[in-house]
Design a protein around this motif. Structure first.
Motif, PDB file in Angstrom:
ATOM      1  N   ILE A 154       0.878  -1.183   0.000  1.00 21.95           N
ATOM      2  CA  ILE A 154       0.000   0.000   0.000  1.00 21.95           C
ATOM      3  C   ILE A 154       0.909   1.226   0.000  1.00 21.95           C
ATOM      4  CG2 ILE A 154      -1.804   1.283   1.243  1.00 21.95           C
ATOM      5  CD1 ILE A 154      -2.546  -1.353   2.662  1.00 21.95           C
ATOM      6  N   GLU A 155       0.586   2.189  -0.869  1.00 17.65           N
ATOM      7  CA  GLU A 155       1.383   3.428  -0.888  1.00 17.65           C
ATOM      8  C   GLU A 155       0.403   4.589  -0.894  1.00 17.65           C
ATOM      9  OE1 GLU A 155       4.585   3.460  -3.862  1.00 17.65           O
ATOM     10  OE2 GLU A 155       4.143   5.593  -4.075  1.00 17.65           O
ATOM     11  N   THR A 156       0.386   5.358   0.160  1.00 24.20           N
ATOM     12  CA  THR A 156      -0.581   6.450   0.248  1.00 24.20           C
ATOM     13  C   THR A 156       0.010   7.600   1.065  1.00 24.20           C
ATOM     14  OG1 THR A 156      -2.801   7.061   1.022  1.00 24.20           O
ATOM     15  CG2 THR A 156      -1.760   5.278   2.223  1.00 24.20           C
ATOM     16  N   ASN A 185       5.692   4.313   3.614  1.00 19.19           N
ATOM     17  CA  ASN A 185       5.332   5.501   4.403  1.00 19.19           C
ATOM     18  C   ASN A 185       6.246   6.687   4.095  1.00 19.19           C
ATOM     19  OD1 ASN A 185       3.467   6.507   6.269  1.00 19.19           O
ATOM     20  ND2 ASN A 185       4.753   6.064   8.051  1.00 19.19           N
ATOM     21  N   THR A 186       6.899   6.621   2.932  1.00 19.94           N
ATOM     22  CA  THR A 186       7.888   7.655   2.569  1.00 19.94           C
ATOM     23  C   THR A 186       7.281   9.064   2.561  1.00 19.94           C
ATOM     24  OG1 THR A 186       9.079   6.058   1.197  1.00 19.94           O
ATOM     25  CG2 THR A 186       9.481   8.373   0.734  1.00 19.94           C
ATOM     26  N   PHE A 187       6.107   9.217   1.955  1.00 20.92           N
ATOM     27  CA  PHE A 187       5.536  10.561   1.791  1.00 20.92           C
ATOM     28  C   PHE A 187       5.058  11.164   3.122  1.00 20.92           C
ATOM     29  CE2 PHE A 187       4.165  11.131  -2.931  1.00 20.92           C
ATOM     30  CZ  PHE A 187       5.412  10.717  -3.346  1.00 20.92           C
ATOM     31  N   THR A 208      16.055   8.382   1.788  1.00 20.28           N
ATOM     32  CA  THR A 208      16.612   9.399   0.894  1.00 20.28           C
ATOM     33  C   THR A 208      15.774  10.681   0.957  1.00 20.28           C
ATOM     34  OG1 THR A 208      17.029   7.510  -0.569  1.00 20.28           O
ATOM     35  CG2 THR A 208      17.384   9.693  -1.504  1.00 20.28           C
ATOM     36  N   LYS A 209      14.511  10.525   1.320  1.00 17.56           N
ATOM     37  CA  LYS A 209      13.561  11.652   1.275  1.00 17.56           C
ATOM     38  C   LYS A 209      13.493  12.353   2.640  1.00 17.56           C
ATOM     39  CE  LYS A 209      12.777   9.865  -2.750  1.00 17.56           C
ATOM     40  NZ  LYS A 209      13.664  10.189  -3.804  1.00 17.56           N
ATOM     41  N   PHE A 210      12.321  12.342   3.271  1.00 15.55           N
ATOM     42  CA  PHE A 210      12.149  13.146   4.489  1.00 15.55           C
ATOM     43  C   PHE A 210      13.027  12.687   5.665  1.00 15.55           C
ATOM     44  CE2 PHE A 210       8.144  13.919   2.293  1.00 15.55           C
ATOM     45  CZ  PHE A 210       7.998  15.290   2.440  1.00 15.55           C
TER      46      PHE A 210
END
Ligand code: PLP
Length: 394
Positions: A154-156, A185-187, A208-210
């Motif tokens: 799941i990506e949301t 849960n990257t975003f 790499t992101k937040f």
């Protein structure tokens, strides 16, 4: 991998902000350094014949990786975590560790392009089977779950349209069909979304992101709710060699210290930018989970602790004028990452989604005028002024 004790370890009763700030502090018994040292050694001396210490070989674990894993596991309320050298290697590692040739993985049709490509290419080579579906389509979801998948990703919110799906609902259905649930849960980061509380079994982040937040390293992490799965994946991590360097782990720990304040400040600016864009006559549409018009807004209100700092919008302009708009921007940088302190803008058609056909992009709702913004930590008035002057130029 979390096994060893650490005298400075925070407890689960601490707030996420305290956990990130204090992660790994005071772990140097030799000199009393407050900030953890970087342990570059790839091997660790045995105390005596057949008696390894807590660390023996760097591919398995190092003090710096261990410290970050512990911090991230506590942030996500997991029992364990494994750090890898990129978000993609984390997803690859999990696939190799958990899936066999007859197993099926279900992923969202609009998941991160790299995840789509990985599942698709590995399934074409026969490593496992993969199917991609619209997870907000209840009928399609139920039908595919009848095939008894082993893993459901799941990506949301989704990229780049920020559509939100119901983690709790999908996880419940997936569990009924016997699948494990992996949430990217990257975003949202652990600050804005807690997938384990919504039924996830495993969480993945592109650090790499937040989580790092400074756009100067690649890393990924898998966080586990069950120790037995973590042990299985750790064996494979050592087997394949997916570890990142101690230097990158050190930098990630440093970036994590400000995660909470960064995420909240970036989100506050994003809301102001959304507010500016929705009122602007040259903007055709704005996509952000805070907006009623974005699919899943009601779910976002209950499942997220905030709406995040990623947004996308469509210009009322030709593709040529879209290019001029981007060229006129003085602060937003044209680059395709997200979650850093610097504000970035990307054009999905020519960047992140250039690898898919124009027809597929159209079907996914990605127009040539769509732009995605990752709002950084600059002053929001400056960011809005930058957008305003570039809009005036087209
Ligand atoms: N998951 C999501 C949601 C992403 O956006 C990305 C990268 O953009 C990844 C996974 C892959 O992470 P990495 O670039 O660290 O391999």
């Amino acid at each position: 991998m979390i096994k060893k004790t650490n005298s400075s370890s925070p407890t689960k009763t601490l707030s996420q902000r305290t956990i990130t700030v204090r992660g790994g502090l005071n772990s140097d018994d030799q000199h009393g350094a407050v900030i953890p040292k970087i342990s570059l050694s790839t091997c660790y001396r045995f105390t005596e014949f057949a008696k390894p210490r807590a660390f023996d070989y760097g591919r398995k674990s190092t003090p710096n990786r261990y410290s970050v894993e512990k911090t991230i596991a506590e942030l996500e309320n997991g029992v364990d975590a494994i750090l890898t050298n990129s978000g993609m290697s984390a997803i690859h590692l999990l696939s190799v560790a958990l899936l066999s040739p007859n197993d099926l993985v279900i992923a969202p049709h609009d998941c991160y392009g790299g995840s789509y490509r990985l599942f698709d290419s590995l399934s074409q080579k026969g490593y496992f089977k993969a199917k991609f579906i619209n997870q907000s389509d209840d009928a399609a979801l139920e039908q595919i779950l009848n095939l008894k998948p082993k893993l459901v990703l799941i990506e949301t919110p989704s990229n780049p349209l920020l559509r939100v799906v119901d983690i709790q609902k999908i996880a419940k259905l997936a569990h009924q069909s016997g699948a494990l649930v992996l949430v990217d849960n990257t975003f949202m980061t652990p600050i804005l979304q807690s997938p384990f509380l919504l039924g996830a079994d495993i969480i993945i982040h592109s650090c790499t992101k937040f989580l790092n937040g400074h756009s100067d390293l690649l890393a990924g992490v898998l966080v586990f709710r069950e120790q037995s799965i973590a042990e299985q994946v750790l064996w494979w991590s050592n087997n394949i060699g997916t570890a990142n360097s101690s230097f990158d782990a050190y930098l990630l720990q440093r970036g994590l210290r400000t995660l909470s304040v960064r995420v909240l400040a970036q989100q506050e600016s994003a809301l102001k930018i959304v507010n500016f864009l929705v009122r602007h006559p040259k903007i055709a549409a704005v996509h952000h989970p805070s907006l009623v018009s974005t699919p899943g807004h009601e779910i976002a209100k209950k499942q997220q602790k905030g709406f995040g700092s990623l947004l996308s919008f469509e210009l009322k302009a030709s593709i040529d004028k879209t290019a001029i708009f981007i060229e006129k921007l003085k602060i937003f940088t044209l680059a395709q990452s997200l979650g850093g302190t610097e504000s970035l803008i990307s054009h999905p058609t020519t960047m992140t989604h250039s690898g898919i056909s124009a027809q597929a992009r159209k079907a996914a709702g990605i127009s040539d005028q769509l732009l995605r913004i990752s709002v950084g930590l600059e002053d929001s008035d400056d960011l809005i002024a930058d957008l305003e002057q570039a809009l005036m130029a087209i």
